[in-house]
Design a protein around this motif. Structure first.
Motif, PDB file in Angstrom:
ATOM      1  N   VAL A 174       0.832  -1.273  -0.015  1.00  0.00           N
ATOM      2  CA  VAL A 174       0.042  -0.046   0.036  1.00  0.00           C
ATOM      3  C   VAL A 174       0.776   1.278   0.042  1.00  0.00           C
ATOM      4  O   VAL A 174       0.644   2.240  -0.854  1.00  0.00           O
ATOM      5  CB  VAL A 174      -0.873  -0.049   1.317  1.00  0.00           C
ATOM      6  CG1 VAL A 174      -1.661   1.157   1.444  1.00  0.00           C
ATOM      7  CG2 VAL A 174      -1.934  -1.017   1.085  1.00  0.00           C
ATOM      8  N   ILE A 175       1.910   1.221   0.994  1.00  0.00           N
ATOM      9  CA  ILE A 175       2.723   2.473   0.868  1.00  0.00           C
ATOM     10  C   ILE A 175       3.318   2.587  -0.302  1.00  0.00           C
ATOM     11  O   ILE A 175       3.468   3.734  -0.850  1.00  0.00           O
ATOM     12  CB  ILE A 175       3.786   2.231   2.139  1.00  0.00           C
ATOM     13  CG1 ILE A 175       3.062   2.124   3.618  1.00  0.00           C
ATOM     14  CG2 ILE A 175       4.807   3.225   2.245  1.00  0.00           C
ATOM     15  CD1 ILE A 175       3.614   1.759   4.628  1.00  0.00           C
TER      16      ILE A 175
ATOM     17  N   TRP B 135       2.777   1.574  -3.149  1.00  0.00           N
ATOM     18  CA  TRP B 135       1.768   1.900  -4.319  1.00  0.00           C
ATOM     19  C   TRP B 135       1.373   3.473  -4.329  1.00  0.00           C
ATOM     20  O   TRP B 135       1.608   4.261  -5.315  1.00  0.00           O
ATOM     21  CB  TRP B 135       0.514   1.044  -4.274  1.00  0.00           C
ATOM     22  CG  TRP B 135      -0.543   1.609  -5.304  1.00  0.00           C
ATOM     23  CD1 TRP B 135      -0.591   1.381  -6.338  1.00  0.00           C
ATOM     24  CD2 TRP B 135      -1.649   2.323  -4.774  1.00  0.00           C
ATOM     25  NE1 TRP B 135      -1.675   2.005  -6.845  1.00  0.00           N
ATOM     26  CE2 TRP B 135      -2.459   2.380  -5.886  1.00  0.00           C
ATOM     27  CE3 TRP B 135      -2.226   2.879  -3.516  1.00  0.00           C
ATOM     28  CZ2 TRP B 135      -3.490   3.419  -6.007  1.00  0.00           C
ATOM     29  CZ3 TRP B 135      -3.378   3.530  -3.647  1.00  0.00           C
ATOM     30  CH2 TRP B 135      -4.259   3.761  -4.729  1.00  0.00           C
ATOM     31  N   SER B 136       1.030   3.930  -3.026  1.00  0.00           N
ATOM     32  CA  SER B 136       0.817   5.295  -2.862  1.00  0.00           C
ATOM     33  C   SER B 136       1.724   6.364  -3.275  1.00  0.00           C
ATOM     34  O   SER B 136       1.782   7.135  -4.090  1.00  0.00           O
ATOM     35  CB  SER B 136       0.321   5.779  -1.555  1.00  0.00           C
ATOM     36  OG  SER B 136       1.272   5.685  -0.591  1.00  0.00           O
TER      37      SER B 136
ATOM     38  N   SER C 122       2.467   6.134  -6.992  1.00  0.00           N
ATOM     39  CA  SER C 122       1.502   6.751  -8.048  1.00  0.00           C
ATOM     40  C   SER C 122       1.036   8.050  -7.792  1.00  0.00           C
ATOM     41  O   SER C 122       0.594   8.806  -8.633  1.00  0.00           O
ATOM     42  CB  SER C 122       0.151   6.079  -7.396  1.00  0.00           C
ATOM     43  OG  SER C 122       0.035   4.967  -7.355  1.00  0.00           O
ATOM     44  N   SER C 123       1.970   8.653  -6.819  1.00  0.00           N
ATOM     45  CA  SER C 123       1.643  10.090  -6.602  1.00  0.00           C
ATOM     46  C   SER C 123       3.230  10.569  -6.394  1.00  0.00           C
ATOM     47  O   SER C 123       3.397  11.271  -5.375  1.00  0.00           O
ATOM     48  CB  SER C 123       0.920  10.362  -5.603  1.00  0.00           C
ATOM     49  OG  SER C 123       1.508  11.136  -4.450  1.00  0.00           O
TER      50      SER C 123
ATOM     51  N   GLY D 209      -0.080  10.355 -12.563  1.00  0.00           N
ATOM     52  CA  GLY D 209      -0.010  11.081 -11.057  1.00  0.00           C
ATOM     53  C   GLY D 209       0.939  12.032 -10.694  1.00  0.00           C
ATOM     54  O   GLY D 209       1.293  12.298  -9.779  1.00  0.00           O
TER      55      GLY D 209
END
Lengths: 351, 168, 155, 138, 371
Positions: free
Chosen positions: B28-29, B31-32, B35-36, B65
């Motif tokens: 999750v980390i 990916w975030s 993606s940004s 992003g």
């Protein structure tokens, strides 16, 4: 009984009635029932606000992208990159939080909270649908304007506490701008209040059952409201507190991570509030075709205004500071006085 | 956010099955983060024009992003887009230090890779890696905008291999 | 005005300013080139601008290192009368100093700073003669032919 | 008053343009999925050609090495007595330094050094930007 | 601080703008002394991109210097190429073939459009309108595609050679340019509606940062900056190089020399450039693209100052040859360098918001300022 065609507001009232029956059956005191009721509404509101902010940020990026002949977020998973804002938020949450060495640490920390809380509170008095309003106060609109004035304080706090000249200039500019545009903003709404004769949000909405105020002489008030509202939420052409090309990033230059996220969120929630008020005051709030649930009609109108604001943002250049003041004090303010005069005459004639 | 990133892996990994949680947290980390990637809108020389072409409609950074920020505090990524001179080196270093962790550096073009056409100049830094730790190098003088997009994809791949776990 | 007329006019006012002859084995100059003594350059330039020739536009000011001497070359136009002139000043390599013309043409301001930065030519009377291009604490004058760059931590 | 109308009209026209483009299909080329057609003349990374016998065409004349303004080409040459010509034992191009000016390709007398249209050259290490003969000779 | 406040009643603020700032167009550093938001003193601090080009030029061959010239004004490399080849050509007395001359002019004028498009886009961003940037870059990409098909590069072309050009035009080029111009003309009108006549934009630019005729000449401005002040000074007309004398085109001029005039001069120049390109396309005939030039270029000893009208202004190259394969001295008179100098005078008394408007309207490229 509830039917599918009935609105969310009716569902909410029905639920409250069931709750009241249930509490009466169990003998639970009125206070607790009331807290549960309001608490549920508050939680619902919080969820709604965070969703709204995410949607708005995504929408801003998509709208701007399509106006600029590009796609905007596409790659980040999901249809047309819908999860983009979620990724942004998680990243901001986990990012290092930098406080500049010479900053006023406490003010620096508090400012993002101060900016966010008033915009949350503003949601309490927005009538989403019939009966679907946090507190239908008889001073509803005053509450919103009262809270939104606090936002200027937080922006100024943030700008000053960062101990950076750009942020300071941004803070000062924003203070000057927001205070001068507060007046036309309130005065433009005054026309509607005069027509209705009440400050209560639900009264204002009910008064527009037949015809929206947009199509009455209040039209001028609507234009003034949109202009002043754009200035109030610091969006182009009035984004001089952030003025990317002049002041780097304005008051939030020194903010990173979650705190910047708060500033960003509050910008979008404020945009939503301003649009929601416009929808309520000039476009008949949840009034709409009978087959359309009230909330859909309300949100549709609100997002239309939001789109309008975005459209402004991606079309116009930025005003210069002194011209902005000139425009506010020398043009908009007299115009809003004229508007009040006109509405007064209209109201008299109608009687 | 020290609690999540520093303490949590220790605590979690002591539990049975905790490493699975850590791995999914990693996902999750990362990916975030991937993606940004918000780059600093900052250009040095020729490559900055190609970087601008990347912002432009044809190549559109925003699809990944990548959303330029004017201030280093809010940026995750810095493109060294062009010749880095000795006069500028200390400033770039300071910019990098102003950025909040995690931060990434992409060296764009020959000038910032090694000094490029100015390899024998008296005033040019011979490679930005003498000043900053570079994550991805792009060859080209200047690289095509598509190559810059590719470098972002490469950086995303690299970010996905990161972990918060202490068991390496 | 033809080159000869310009030359005659200048010679009438300043006898010390003479036409510069290209060295043996070099191509002839493409436009009228004159040489002026370093000490009187400010007066010459002031007259060139305000006198009958109206050289109001300083296109370029370059330093040149000719190994045995330094040279400052002024490229002048007259926007009104549409003629041009190349003015050269020879300087002693040991003491490269000449009066500034930044009061005559504002454009000379940065050009002179650049020449100072690159060649170490000192323009007396310049309002702000500081290094303009090179980094803080830079040593030496890079465009001199005997300049050798010192490697530092960035090389 | 006319001024206000004029201003409003100008503003509305401007907004009309952005709205028009809002509904037009974007010009974006979605890079990794779809790729734009690159001109065959694109000056990408270098490639050495083989001759008709399948061996390298380069005979190590060193012209490209000399003409390169940034000295990014280096080669070692040996003479093959049997075939009575020279070969390169190593041919290295430092693409970290290369300015893609194309002078080497233009100068090559055997026309055996050409640009490819390959531009996708990103690495994690600076050293991998240096390509050796096995990568260049294709 | 309190003492200053007590003594003078106000405090002067020093604001460092740059080297990293979104709207300094690169790595310009502006030192601003301000009283509130009004600037009392401004000092541009340049050199953050100083790469020692003039020194490097003395270590490169004449041919390789063309490749280096791409990096002076990296937005308009074709014009730089033009300036870099004119000097040695004149020294060696080379007659460039007609076709090559026309190709050069088409390239240089297309480059002028591309450069002014970047100006248009970034100036919009400076003023606060983001969208024009994207429209300008869409058109610019088309020009770059044309360039790519000719010389294989998007930004650093290295296309001109001493004696001609490096490659002949591909088949699709001429129709491509024609199609582009046909497409481009209506877009210019669209730009006018979107930005030029926008009341907010005019409010920001009309009357801001005015340069009088005398000042413009005194500071030796060139290009659109001097023309905006009402002086019709254009090297293409004053001292026609190449075959510019064969073409029929106007020189747009302004009146007041303010930001809006400088902006409008550039916008009008784009359509004039389009006219020149159309004429050049008509005159384009098959033929040689390179004169007969020795492989190793050794211009005879001598010196020359050649100049071209680059998009930013007069781009002059003062080159001295000593008869070897490398220049003895290679001085570049960058128009941006000269145009930027006036900034310290213009900014005095303006507001901080005007700084970006004025700086943007001068249209500098730091690569050329610092070289």
């Amino acid at each position: 009984m509830i039917y599918a065609s009935q609105s969310l507001g009716d569902l909410w009232v029905w639920l409250l009635e069931r709750l009241a029956e249930f509490c009466g059956w169990l003998g639970i005191p009125e206070v607790i029932r009331y807290s549960v009721e309001k608490g549920a509404y508050a939680i619902g509101l919080l969820v709604f606000i965070s969703l709204t902010a995410l949607v708005l940020i995504y929408m801003e990026r998509k709208v701007s992208a399509h106006m600029q002949l590009r796609y905007g977020p596409m790659w980040t998973g999901g249809w047309h990159g819908w999860s983009q804002t979620i990724a942004d938020m998680i990243k901001l949450l986990l990012k290092e939080d930098v406080i500049p060495d010479k900053a006023d640490r406490w003010v620096h920390r508090v400012a993002p909270i101060v900016v966010f809380v008033p915009s949350l509170l503003g949601f309490l008095v927005i009538p989403f649908d019939k009966h679907l309003i946090g507190a239908d106060l008889n001073v509803g609109i005053l509450i919103i304007f009262g809270f939104s004035s606090i936002a200027v304080l937080s922006i100024f706090m943030g700008g000053w506490a960062s101990n950076n000249k750009y942020t300071l200039l941004g803070g000062l500019r924003s203070a000057a701008q927001m205070i001068s545009y507060e007046l036309p903003l309130v005065l433009s709404v005054l026309g509607v209040i005069m027509t209705v004769g009440s400050l209560k949000m639900s009264d204002i909405v009910m008064a527009q059952k037949d015809v929206w105020f947009l199509f009455t002489p209040n039209f001028l008030g609507f234009i003034i409201y949109i202009i002043a509202g754009t200035a109030e939420v610091n969006r182009t052409p009035f984004d001089i507190p952030e003025a990317e090309s002049e002041l780097v990033s304005g008051y939030n230059t020194e903010y990173s991570g979650l705190k910047y996220g708060f500033f960003m969120l509050s910008e979008f929630t404020n945009t939503f509030i301003i649009s929601a008020i416009a929808a309520t005051f000039f476009m008949g709030g949840w009034n709409g075709p009978s087959w359309l649930p009230g909330i859909v009609s309300f949100l549709g109108k609100t997002y239309l205004i939001v789109f309008l604001l975005m459209w402004f943002r991606w079309t116009f250049p930025r005003f210069r500071v002194d011209r902005l003041m000139d425009f506010g004090w020398k043009f908009l303010l007299p115009l809003s006085f004229f508007n009040i005069l006109m509405i007064a005459v209209w109201v008299l004639v109608k009687k | 956010m020290g609690l999540v990133l520093d303490k949590a892996p220790y605590i979690l990994e002591s539990f049975p099955g905790g490493s699975y949680v850590v791995t999914s947290m990693d996902w999750v980390i990362n990916w975030s983060r991937k993606s940004s990637l918000w780059p600093l809108s900052f250009g040095l020389a020729c490559c900055a024009i190609e970087w601008m072409a990347d912002v432009g409609s044809r190549n559109d950074f925003d699809r990944f992003g990548v959303f330029p920020r004017p201030t280093p505090r809010q940026a995750d990524l810095i493109f060294i887009s062009g010749t880095l001179t000795k006069k500028m080196a200390s400033r770039v270093r300071r910019l990098y230090e102003q950025m909040a962790e995690p931060r990434y550096v992409i060296s764009m073009g020959s000038c910032s890779n090694t000094g490029g056409p100015f390899y024998d100049s008296y005033s040019v830094v011979k490679g930005v890696d003498k000043v900053l730790p570079v994550d991805v190098y792009i060859a080209g003088c200047p690289p095509r905008p598509e190559a810059v997009l590719l470098s972002i994809l490469k950086l995303q791949e690299k970010i996905m291999t990161e972990t918060i776990s202490h068991k390496k | 005005m033809t080159d000869q007329e310009i030359l005659a006019k200048i010679a009438e006012k300043f006898p010390a300013v003479v036409e510069s002859k290209p060295a043996a084995g070099t191509l002839p100059a493409y436009s009228l080139t004159v040489e002026a003594p370093a000490a009187s350059i400010a007066e010459v330039c002031a007259w060139l601008k305000s006198g009958g020739l109206k050289f109001d536009y300083l296109a370029s000011l370059s330093g040149v290192d000719l190994k045995d001497k330094l040279q400052v070359v002024y490229h002048l136009y007259s926007l009104e009368m549409k003629h041009k002139l190349v003015l050269k000043v020879n300087l002693d390599r040991a003491v490269p100093e000449l009066p500034s013309v930044s009061s005559v043409w504002q454009a000379a301001n940065w050009h002179e700073r650049e020449a100072y930065d690159m060649f170490g030519i000192k323009f007396t009377g310049h309002p702000y003669l500081e290094r303009i291009l090179t980094a803080e604490g830079f040593e030496g004058y890079p465009l001199l032919k005997d300049f050798i760059a010192k490697p530092d931590q960035y090389d | 008053m006319t001024k206000i109308f004029k201003y409003t009209w100008a503003i509305l026209k401007g907004m009309g343009i952005t709205l028009k483009y809002f509904f037009i299909k974007p010009v974006t080329v979605q890079y990794p999925k779809e790729k734009i057609k690159i001109s065959p003349r694109w000056r990408g990374t270098l490639k050495q050609l083989k001759n008709e016998k399948g061996e390298e065409a380069c005979d190590g004349c060193r012209i490209c090495e000399k003409i390169c303004p940034v000295n990014c080409i280096s080669m070692e040459v040996y003479k093959d007595e049997k075939k009575n010509r020279r070969f390169t034992s190593s041919y290295t191009v430092n693409f970290g330094r290369c300015m893609f000016c194309g002078l080497c390709v233009e100068a090559c007398p055997k026309k055996c050094l050409v640009h490819t249209t390959d531009f996708e050259f990103c690495t994690y290490e600076r050293e991998s930007l240096i390509l050796t003969k096995d990568k260049i000779l294709r | 601080m309190t003492e200053t406040l007590k003594n003078t009643g106000f405090e002067e603020m020093t604001l460092n703008m740059g080297p990293q700032h979104p709207s300094t167009h690169g790595v310009l550093h502006l030192l601003l002394k301000m009283d509130g938001e009004v600037i009392t003193e401004a000092r541009p601090d340049i050199g953050y991109l100083h790469r020692g080009m003039e020194k490097l030029a003395e270590k490169r061959t004449w041919g390789a210097n063309i490749a280096l010239s791409d990096r002076w004004d990296y937005i308009a490399s074709m014009s730089n190429n033009f300036a870099a080849v004119l000097g040695p050509e004149k020294l060696m007395n080379i007659a460039v073939p007609k076709r090559a001359e026309y190709i050069r002019i088409i390239m240089a004028e297309l480059n002028r459009i591309a450069s002014h498009l970047i100006f248009f886009g970034t100036y919009g961003i400076d003023i606060g309108a983001f969208t024009p940037f994207f429209y300008a870059f869409r058109e610019r990409e088309m020009i770059l595609d044309l360039y790519e098909s000719v010389c294989g590069a998007r930004l650093t072309y290295n296309y001109f050679r001493i004696g001609g050009v490096s490659a002949d035009l591909p088949e699709e080029f001429v129709p491509g340019v024609k199609a582009f111009i046909k497409y481009f003309r209506p877009k210019l009108k669209e730009y006018d509606t979107l930005l030029s006549t926008n009341p907010i934009f005019m409010d920001r630019t009309v009357g801001v940062g005015a340069i009088s005729k005398e000042e413009a000449v005194d500071w030796a401005l060139s290009g659109p900056n001097i023309r905006a002040s009402g002086i019709s000074f254009d090297i293409r007309k004053e001292d026609p190089y190449s075959v510019y004398s064969e073409f029929d085109f106007n020189i747009p001029t302004g009146k007041n020399g303010d930001c809006w005039d400088r902006y409008m001069v550039r916008m009008n120049e784009m359509s004039e450039s389009a006219r020149i390109i159309e004429q050049a396309l008509e005159k384009l005939e098959p033929g040689d693209i390179m004169a007969k030039v020795a492989k190793v270029i050794r211009p005879p000893a001598g010196e020359i100052y050649t100049h071209v009208e680059a998009p930013k202004g007069e781009l002059g190259v003062y080159c001295i040859s000593d008869g070897s394969t490398m220049p003895y001295r290679y001085k570049v008179r960058g128009p941006s360098f000269v145009n930027l100098a006036i900034l310290q005078k213009m900014l005095r008394g303006l507001k901080i918001a005007d700084v970006v408007a004025v700086l943007g309207s001068i249209d500098i490229v730091l690569g050329e300022v610092d070289r």
